[in-house]
Design an enzyme around this catalytic site. Structure first.
Site, PDB file in Angstrom:
ATOM      1  N   SER A  53       1.462  37.424  -3.701  1.00  0.00           N
ATOM      2  CA  SER A  53       0.981  37.821  -5.220  1.00  0.00           C
ATOM      3  C   SER A  53      -0.513  37.888  -5.799  1.00  0.00           C
ATOM      4  CB  SER A  53       1.804  37.259  -6.621  1.00  0.00           C
ATOM      5  OG  SER A  53       1.609  36.291  -6.145  1.00  0.00           O
ATOM      6  N   ASP A  91       1.734  32.178   2.252  1.00  0.00           N
ATOM      7  CA  ASP A  91       3.327  33.302   1.942  1.00  0.00           C
ATOM      8  C   ASP A  91       2.547  33.739   3.297  1.00  0.00           C
ATOM      9  OD1 ASP A  91       5.597  34.477   0.799  1.00  0.00           O
ATOM     10  OD2 ASP A  91       4.399  34.718  -0.754  1.00  0.00           O
ATOM     11  N   LYS A 121       6.563  31.026   3.934  1.00  0.00           N
ATOM     12  CA  LYS A 121       7.296  32.143   3.573  1.00  0.00           C
ATOM     13  C   LYS A 121       7.125  33.017   3.946  1.00  0.00           C
ATOM     14  CE  LYS A 121       6.808  33.608  -0.773  1.00  0.00           C
ATOM     15  NZ  LYS A 121       7.107  34.654  -0.442  1.00  0.00           N
ATOM     16  N   GLU A 123       9.849  37.126   4.204  1.00  0.00           N
ATOM     17  CA  GLU A 123      10.640  37.825   3.202  1.00  0.00           C
ATOM     18  C   GLU A 123      11.669  38.506   3.876  1.00  0.00           C
ATOM     19  OE1 GLU A 123       8.643  40.422   0.409  1.00  0.00           O
ATOM     20  OE2 GLU A 123       7.688  38.293  -0.740  1.00  0.00           O
ATOM     21  N   GLU A 190      14.681  36.248  -5.709  1.00  0.00           N
ATOM     22  CA  GLU A 190      13.990  36.556  -6.409  1.00  0.00           C
ATOM     23  C   GLU A 190      14.594  37.975  -7.729  1.00  0.00           C
ATOM     24  OE1 GLU A 190      10.142  37.430  -5.810  1.00  0.00           O
ATOM     25  OE2 GLU A 190       9.881  39.028  -7.601  1.00  0.00           O
TER      26      GLU A 190
HETATM   27  O1  KIV Z   1       3.846  36.305  -4.350  1.00  0.00           O
HETATM   28  C1  KIV Z   1       4.197  35.684  -4.970  1.00  0.00           C
HETATM   29  O2  KIV Z   1       4.206  35.075  -5.378  1.00  0.00           O
HETATM   30  C2  KIV Z   1       5.820  35.142  -4.737  1.00  0.00           C
HETATM   31  C3  KIV Z   1       6.594  34.275  -5.429  1.00  0.00           C
HETATM   32  C4  KIV Z   1       7.004  35.425  -6.722  1.00  0.00           C
HETATM   33  C5  KIV Z   1       7.911  34.500  -5.461  1.00  0.00           C
HETATM   34  O3  KIV Z   1       6.295  35.423  -3.559  1.00  0.00           O
END
Ligand code: KIV
Length: 289
Positions: A53, A91, A121, A123, A190
């Site tokens: 994000s 992420d 993380k 997806e 989410e």
């Molecule tokens: O990228 C992000 O901030 C996310 C969260 C919304 C879980 O994946």
């Protein structure tokens, strides 16, 4: 921290599992730079996600898709330098892990080795389940992410809640179970109806962190800029704003601009002074030129 407060113990996967068992909610939040990391550390959160994000919140892209590994690594390293206690999740951005297990491992290792992440993380279910299994086999703890997965929002019909029919809910639950089976340590869910989360949580042993997924998750995550009101424009239905920092920031910078233009700032108290004899000598030296 007060002089007498005991230092907080570092969060571990074991301490998160204990929280789940005790029904003690896990608090996760995003951060994208050194000051935001220091703020969330001081606020006492359990986990920090340098979410992709960041593409939208701090880099100004229209979606999370364009952000690169190098951009994410730079932000993640800055967050690492501001954290001690919470677990740090990196992420993996779109295009950096999907194509093969080798690509996923190579990218994830950079987040662990170069940026000091504790977990990464990724997806979706589907082929991502294989990537998760490969990462776990390579010794890298993984957070899965199901429901609305912004990296593939176009394929999902846009930024909208997922799992709203029984069949669609079952698909979310099956993805979650497959990710747990692949060895994921945690799961982010989410934008799904609360009923889906309520059905999912008892089926899983790993902690479930919700965002727009109701109150039945083992913990919650929100985007730093959303919860602090640090952006222009509307937010998703599930966002609760706990502050309006953008308004305060605009007011502060506007007042600064007005004071500079009005000759109010800087005042004498904001400047440095020369000893009077040195100032007099400088005037003499200049006059003698
Ligand atoms: O990228 C992000 O901030 C996310 C969260 C919304 C879980 O994946």
């Amino acid at each position: 921290m007060s002089a007498h407060a005991a230092p907080r113990k570092r969060v571990t996967l074991a301490s998160l599992a204990a929280k789940k068992d005790a029904g003690d909610p896990i608090v996760m939040v995003t951060a994208y730079d050194h000051p935001s990391a220091q703020i969330v550390e001081e606020a006492g959160v359990d986990m920090v996600l340098v979410g992709d994000s960041a593409a939208m919140t701090v880099l100004g892209y229209e979606s999370t898709v364009p952000v690169t590994v190098d951009e994410m690594l730079m932000l993640t390293k800055a967050v690492r330098r501001g954290l001690t206690v919470p677990l740090l999740v990196g992420d993996l951005p779109f295009g950096s892990y999907e194509a093969s297990d080798e690509l996923a491992i190579t990218t994830a290792q950079r987040f662990i080795k170069e940026a000091g992440c504790d977990l990464v993380k990724i997806e979706r279910g589907g082929a991502t389940v294989d990537r998760a299994r490969a990462l776990v086999r390579a010794g890298i703890p993984v957070v899965g992410h199901v429901g609305l997965t912004p990296q593939t929002a176009t394929a999902l019909g846009g930024y909208r809640a997922q799992g709203r029919t029984a069949d669609a809910a079952l698909a979310v639950i099956d993805d979650a179970l497959a990710l747990q089976d692949a060895g994921c340590s945690l799961l982010v869910v989410e934008a799904v109806p609360s009923e889906v989360t309520a059905a999912l949580v008892p089926l899983l042993d790993i902690p479930v962190i919700g965002i727009g997924a109701g109150a039945d998750a083992d913990g919650q995550v929100l985007v730093f800029h959303d919860l602090l009101g640090l952006y222009d424009g509307g937010a998703a239905k599930f966002v609760k704003r706990y502050a309006e920092l953008r308004d305060s920031a605009v007011a502060g910078v506007s007042e600064y601009a007005a004071e500079v233009r009005g000759g109010v700032y800087p005042g004498v108290e904001h400047g440095y002074a020369m000893p009077a004899d040195e100032a007099a000598r400088l005037r003499e030296l200049l006059a003698g030129r």
